[in-house]
Design an enzyme around this catalytic site. Structure first.
Site, short mmCIF file in Angstrom:
data_model
loop_
_atom_site.label_atom_id
_atom_site.label_comp_id
_atom_site.label_asym_id
_atom_site.label_seq_id
_atom_site.Cartn_x
_atom_site.Cartn_y
_atom_site.Cartn_z
CE1 TYR A 151 -3.98 1.90 0.78
CE2 TYR A 151 -2.72 2.84 2.57
CZ TYR A 151 -3.93 2.97 1.87
OH TYR A 151 -4.90 3.79 1.99
CE LYS A 155 -3.75 4.64 -1.25
NZ LYS A 155 -4.92 5.39 -2.11
P1 NAD Z 1 -13.62 1.99 1.50
O1 NAD Z 1 -13.08 0.49 1.49
O2 NAD Z 1 -14.53 2.33 2.57
O3 NAD Z 1 -13.96 2.22 -0.09
C1 NAD Z 1 -13.40 2.22 -1.22
C2 NAD Z 1 -14.55 2.10 -2.35
O4 NAD Z 1 -13.73 1.76 -3.28
C3 NAD Z 1 -15.58 0.77 -2.31
O5 NAD Z 1 -16.69 1.65 -2.49
C4 NAD Z 1 -15.14 -0.05 -3.24
O6 NAD Z 1 -16.26 -0.74 -3.90
C5 NAD Z 1 -14.50 0.79 -4.26
N1 NAD Z 1 -13.34 0.02 -4.93
C6 NAD Z 1 -12.45 -0.75 -4.38
N2 NAD Z 1 -11.81 -1.26 -5.57
C7 NAD Z 1 -12.08 -0.76 -6.65
C8 NAD Z 1 -12.02 -0.95 -7.92
N3 NAD Z 1 -11.04 -2.04 -8.54
N4 NAD Z 1 -12.41 -0.38 -8.92
C9 NAD Z 1 -13.43 0.67 -8.65
N5 NAD Z 1 -13.89 0.81 -7.41
C10 NAD Z 1 -13.39 0.04 -6.19
O7 NAD Z 1 -12.20 2.79 1.51
P2 NAD Z 1 -11.84 4.33 1.90
O8 NAD Z 1 -11.54 4.27 3.50
O9 NAD Z 1 -13.09 5.05 1.74
O10 NAD Z 1 -10.74 4.65 0.90
C11 NAD Z 1 -10.80 5.55 -0.14
C12 NAD Z 1 -9.53 5.76 -0.62
O11 NAD Z 1 -8.97 6.77 0.64
C13 NAD Z 1 -8.46 4.69 -0.91
O12 NAD Z 1 -7.72 5.00 -2.00
C14 NAD Z 1 -7.51 4.65 0.32
O13 NAD Z 1 -6.35 4.13 0.09
C15 NAD Z 1 -7.58 6.20 0.84
N6 NAD Z 1 -7.15 6.46 2.11
C16 NAD Z 1 -8.12 6.25 2.95
C17 NAD Z 1 -7.60 6.42 4.26
C18 NAD Z 1 -8.64 6.17 5.59
O14 NAD Z 1 -8.36 6.54 6.60
N7 NAD Z 1 -9.95 5.68 5.33
C19 NAD Z 1 -6.78 7.01 4.50
C20 NAD Z 1 -5.68 7.29 3.66
C21 NAD Z 1 -6.02 7.07 2.39
#
Ligand code: NAD
Length: 247
Positions: A151, A155
């Site tokens: 990851y 990133k």
């Molecule tokens: P989540 O798992 O709650 O939601 C992810 C969404 O992406 C889901 O709706 C899923 O169906 C969709 N998805 C997954 N794989 C996919 C694909 N191959 N094609 C299309 N859609 C796809 O995750 P989140 O926490 O909302 O994270 C969203 C983004 O933010 C990600 O890139 C994650 O790495 C980043 N992020 C999240 C956090 C956090 O604290 N939640 C922190 C840093 C970065």
């Protein structure tokens, strides 16, 4: 209504951060394509109830042809396309010495290659109209995080990709920036509440200077700013939204 008249695509927009971002862009007047691998109809219905304009599109961002079809769908539906938010992402955590090649490949395919497809497809269209906003969702983990070699590498790659796209397209009226969320309350992070009877969650809260997890709308607010004319001279930047956690 800073985004009135604009058309946005948000990948992974069906839930979590992506949903928060999509809702905020719609609130600011953008017409939004909520693109997700899972059906995003509930998110779209919620956006419409609040007066927003949105449609859903099913996509797997790790498939180039599907990403091409997604951009074409936005243009066919709304006549143009201005804002690309590459948010879809997954994690498959584990210590490096135990990490399978499969878990490495899966995360790179979605988080990095998926963002490459989305950025490239957006740039190809935006160059023809000398305008565009690309916002890529990276993570504070790009700096290195125990259990997240795949990851963190993906990133960090997103940041290199973002800065290159920004420089290559700056004279074409396209800005490209990355956001690093810290720890935001979504399905991805709420799993931690089940680890060690909540002790893992509590220890995470101690690492956040503000003392609490962020909300998807905190990231949505930053995306809306970067997508708006308020940020027209901001490109190639990495902006943290982490309550002071990312240093
Ligand atoms: P989540 O798992 O709650 O939601 C992810 C969404 O992406 C889901 O709706 C899923 O169906 C969709 N998805 C997954 N794989 C996919 C694909 N191959 N094609 C299309 N859609 C796809 O995750 P989140 O926490 O909302 O994270 C969203 C983004 O933010 C990600 O890139 C994650 O790495 C980043 N992020 C999240 C956090 C956090 O604290 N939640 C922190 C840093 C970065």
């Amino acid at each position: 209504m800073r985004l009135k008249g604009k058309v946005a695509i948000v990948t992974g927009g069906g839930r979590g951060l992506g949903k928060g971002i999509a809702m905020k862009l719609a609130e600011e007047g953008a017409r939004v394509v909520v693109a997700d691998m899972a059906p995003a109809d509930e998110a779209v219905a919620e956006m419409r109830e609040k007066g927003g304009t949105a449609v859903s599109f099913q996509v797997n961002v790790s498939k180039q042809e599907e990403v091409k079809a997604m951009v074409q769908f936005a243009i066919d539906t709304y006549g143009t396309f201005d804002i690309m938010v590459n948010n879809a992402g997954i994690n498959r955590d584990g210590m490096l010495h135990k990490m399978s090649k499969e878990n490495w490949d899966t995360v790179i395919a979605v988080d990095l290659t998926g963002t490459f497809y989305g950025t490239q497809e957006a740039v190809n269209y935006m160059r023809s109209k000398n305008y565009g906003r690309i916002i890529n969702i990276s993570s504070g983990s790009w700096l290195g995080n125990i259990g997240q070699a795949n990851y963190a590498a993906a990133k960090a790659g997103v940041i290199g990709l973002t800065k290159t796209a920004a420089r290559e397209n700056a004279r074409k009226g396209i800005t490209c920036n990355a956001i690093c969320p810290g720890f935001i309350e979504t399905d991805m992070t709420l799993k931690l509440k089940d680890v060690n009877d909540g002790a893992a969650w509590d220890s995470m809260m101690q690492r956040i200077p503000m003392g609490y997890a962020g909300k998807p709308e905190d990231v949505g607010n930053m995306v809306a700013f970067l997508a708006s004319d308020d940020a027209s001279y901001v490109t190639s930047e990495v902006l943290n939204v982490g309550g002071g956690m990312i240093v």
